[in-house]
Motif scaffolding. Structure first.
Motif, PDB file in Angstrom:
ATOM      1  N   GLY A  45      27.483 -25.919  89.905  1.00 17.24           N
ATOM      2  CA  GLY A  45      26.825 -25.325  89.249  1.00 17.24           C
ATOM      3  C   GLY A  45      27.300 -24.232  88.375  1.00 17.24           C
ATOM      4  O   GLY A  45      27.196 -23.931  87.174  1.00 17.24           O
ATOM      5  N   VAL A  46      28.047 -23.355  89.283  1.00 20.57           N
ATOM      6  CA  VAL A  46      28.548 -22.159  88.696  1.00 20.57           C
ATOM      7  C   VAL A  46      29.920 -22.444  87.835  1.00 20.57           C
ATOM      8  O   VAL A  46      30.009 -21.867  86.726  1.00 20.57           O
ATOM      9  N   PHE A  47      30.351 -23.444  88.343  1.00 20.43           N
ATOM     10  CA  PHE A  47      31.713 -23.953  87.360  1.00 20.43           C
ATOM     11  C   PHE A  47      31.256 -24.575  86.154  1.00 20.43           C
ATOM     12  O   PHE A  47      31.760 -24.294  84.930  1.00 20.43           O
ATOM     13  N   SER A  48      30.054 -25.182  86.212  1.00 24.79           N
ATOM     14  CA  SER A  48      29.528 -25.816  84.817  1.00 24.79           C
ATOM     15  C   SER A  48      29.232 -24.484  83.761  1.00 24.79           C
ATOM     16  O   SER A  48      29.101 -24.860  82.720  1.00 24.79           O
ATOM     17  N   ILE A  49      28.416 -23.862  84.437  1.00 21.11           N
ATOM     18  CA  ILE A  49      28.011 -22.676  83.588  1.00 21.11           C
ATOM     19  C   ILE A  49      29.118 -21.965  83.153  1.00 21.11           C
ATOM     20  O   ILE A  49      29.323 -21.501  82.026  1.00 21.11           O
ATOM     21  N   ALA A  50      30.361 -21.382  83.809  1.00 23.16           N
ATOM     22  CA  ALA A  50      31.362 -21.176  83.399  1.00 23.16           C
ATOM     23  C   ALA A  50      32.071 -21.634  82.135  1.00 23.16           C
ATOM     24  O   ALA A  50      32.707 -21.195  81.113  1.00 23.16           O
ATOM     25  N   VAL A  51      32.279 -23.079  82.376  1.00 22.00           N
ATOM     26  CA  VAL A  51      32.819 -23.726  81.192  1.00 22.00           C
ATOM     27  C   VAL A  51      31.826 -23.915  80.184  1.00 22.00           C
ATOM     28  O   VAL A  51      32.683 -23.860  78.978  1.00 22.00           O
ATOM     29  N   SER A  52      30.445 -23.767  80.072  1.00 21.03           N
ATOM     30  CA  SER A  52      29.658 -23.715  79.081  1.00 21.03           C
ATOM     31  C   SER A  52      30.012 -22.430  78.493  1.00 21.03           C
ATOM     32  O   SER A  52      29.969 -22.446  77.248  1.00 21.03           O
ATOM     33  N   ALA A  53      30.096 -21.280  78.939  1.00 21.95           N
ATOM     34  CA  ALA A  53      30.335 -20.176  78.498  1.00 21.95           C
ATOM     35  C   ALA A  53      31.555 -19.938  77.738  1.00 21.95           C
ATOM     36  O   ALA A  53      31.707 -19.628  76.497  1.00 21.95           O
ATOM     37  N   PHE A  54      32.547 -20.722  78.289  1.00 26.51           N
ATOM     38  CA  PHE A  54      33.971 -20.718  77.470  1.00 26.51           C
ATOM     39  C   PHE A  54      33.803 -21.586  76.285  1.00 26.51           C
ATOM     40  O   PHE A  54      34.252 -21.148  75.319  1.00 26.51           O
ATOM     41  N   VAL A  55      33.131 -22.652  76.414  1.00 24.69           N
ATOM     42  CA  VAL A  55      32.912 -23.736  75.102  1.00 24.69           C
ATOM     43  C   VAL A  55      32.269 -23.030  74.071  1.00 24.69           C
ATOM     44  O   VAL A  55      32.571 -23.104  72.900  1.00 24.69           O
ATOM     45  N   PHE A  56      31.244 -22.032  74.516  1.00 20.90           N
ATOM     46  CA  PHE A  56      30.383 -21.521  73.449  1.00 20.90           C
ATOM     47  C   PHE A  56      31.385 -20.747  72.890  1.00 20.90           C
ATOM     48  O   PHE A  56      31.527 -20.321  71.389  1.00 20.90           O
ATOM     49  N   PHE A  57      31.966 -19.694  73.569  1.00 24.12           N
ATOM     50  CA  PHE A  57      32.994 -18.647  72.774  1.00 24.12           C
ATOM     51  C   PHE A  57      34.017 -19.417  72.218  1.00 24.12           C
ATOM     52  O   PHE A  57      34.045 -18.654  71.019  1.00 24.12           O
ATOM     53  N   VAL A  58      34.645 -20.386  72.412  1.00 23.20           N
ATOM     54  CA  VAL A  58      35.659 -21.191  71.648  1.00 23.20           C
ATOM     55  C   VAL A  58      35.071 -21.824  70.396  1.00 23.20           C
ATOM     56  O   VAL A  58      35.493 -21.583  69.321  1.00 23.20           O
ATOM     57  N   ALA A  59      33.796 -22.270  70.546  1.00 19.00           N
ATOM     58  CA  ALA A  59      33.138 -22.957  69.330  1.00 19.00           C
ATOM     59  C   ALA A  59      32.723 -21.826  68.433  1.00 19.00           C
ATOM     60  O   ALA A  59      32.777 -21.931  67.233  1.00 19.00           O
ATOM     61  N   GLY A  60      32.256 -20.741  68.821  1.00 17.96           N
ATOM     62  CA  GLY A  60      31.863 -19.629  67.928  1.00 17.96           C
ATOM     63  C   GLY A  60      33.076 -18.929  67.390  1.00 17.96           C
ATOM     64  O   GLY A  60      33.012 -18.670  66.034  1.00 17.96           O
ATOM     65  N   TYR A  61      34.217 -18.791  68.126  1.00 19.10           N
ATOM     66  CA  TYR A  61      35.349 -18.416  67.450  1.00 19.10           C
ATOM     67  C   TYR A  61      35.786 -19.154  66.405  1.00 19.10           C
ATOM     68  O   TYR A  61      36.215 -18.826  65.161  1.00 19.10           O
ATOM     69  N   VAL A  62      35.912 -20.349  66.558  1.00 23.88           N
ATOM     70  CA  VAL A  62      36.486 -21.411  65.634  1.00 23.88           C
ATOM     71  C   VAL A  62      35.675 -21.566  64.264  1.00 23.88           C
ATOM     72  O   VAL A  62      36.059 -21.265  63.487  1.00 23.88           O
ATOM     73  N   SER A  63      34.218 -21.464  64.648  1.00 22.57           N
ATOM     74  CA  SER A  63      33.018 -21.434  63.585  1.00 22.57           C
ATOM     75  C   SER A  63      33.149 -20.331  62.683  1.00 22.57           C
ATOM     76  O   SER A  63      33.242 -20.447  61.524  1.00 22.57           O
ATOM     77  N   PHE A  64      33.333 -19.240  63.323  1.00 24.89           N
ATOM     78  CA  PHE A  64      33.018 -17.885  62.489  1.00 24.89           C
ATOM     79  C   PHE A  64      34.474 -17.377  61.757  1.00 24.89           C
ATOM     80  O   PHE A  64      34.492 -16.438  60.875  1.00 24.89           O
ATOM     81  N   ASN A  65      35.485 -17.693  62.452  1.00 21.67           N
ATOM     82  CA  ASN A  65      36.878 -17.444  61.905  1.00 21.67           C
ATOM     83  C   ASN A  65      37.304 -18.056  61.156  1.00 21.67           C
ATOM     84  O   ASN A  65      38.485 -17.915  60.507  1.00 21.67           O
ATOM     85  N   GLY A  66      37.107 -19.319  61.011  1.00 21.35           N
ATOM     86  CA  GLY A  66      37.519 -20.463  60.020  1.00 21.35           C
ATOM     87  C   GLY A  66      38.849 -21.004  60.424  1.00 21.35           C
ATOM     88  O   GLY A  66      39.720 -21.503  59.801  1.00 21.35           O
ATOM     89  N   HIS A  67      39.332 -21.112  61.673  1.00 19.32           N
ATOM     90  CA  HIS A  67      40.664 -21.574  62.140  1.00 19.32           C
ATOM     91  C   HIS A  67      40.347 -22.935  62.490  1.00 19.32           C
ATOM     92  O   HIS A  67      39.925 -23.369  63.340  1.00 19.32           O
TER      93      HIS A  67
END
Length: 78
Positions: free
Chosen positions: A56-78
């Motif tokens: 459970g903790v591992f899934s939530i940690a990976v979810s937070a990482f994916v949210f971060f990467v998706a947000g970074y890619v979406s809002f920085n245009g890379h």
């Protein structure tokens, strides 16, 4: 209800990722990373409710990482 949401998110991820893979269009990656992160978050919460703490903790940690990467890619245009 949780099962229906999980199935819908899984379908979105599979369809958009399949489209991206078959067409070679990498600009749609953020569109399946957000549902993937939500899916991982739901799975993590379900595992925590089932007292499977590590998964459970591992899934939530990976979810937070994916949210971060998706947000970074979406809002920085890379």
């Amino acid at each position: 209800m949780r099962n229906m949401i999980t199935n819908i998110l899984s379908g979105i991820v599979i369809i958009v990722a399949g489209y991206s893979f078959l067409s070679g269009d990498r600009s749609v990656i953020p569109f399946y990373m957000f549902p993937l992160a939500l899916l991982l978050l739901i799975i993590g919460v379900e595992r925590l409710k089932d007292y499977k703490l590590l998964f459970g903790v591992f899934s939530i940690a990976v979810s937070a990482f994916v949210f971060f990467v998706a947000g970074y890619v979406s809002f920085n245009g890379h």
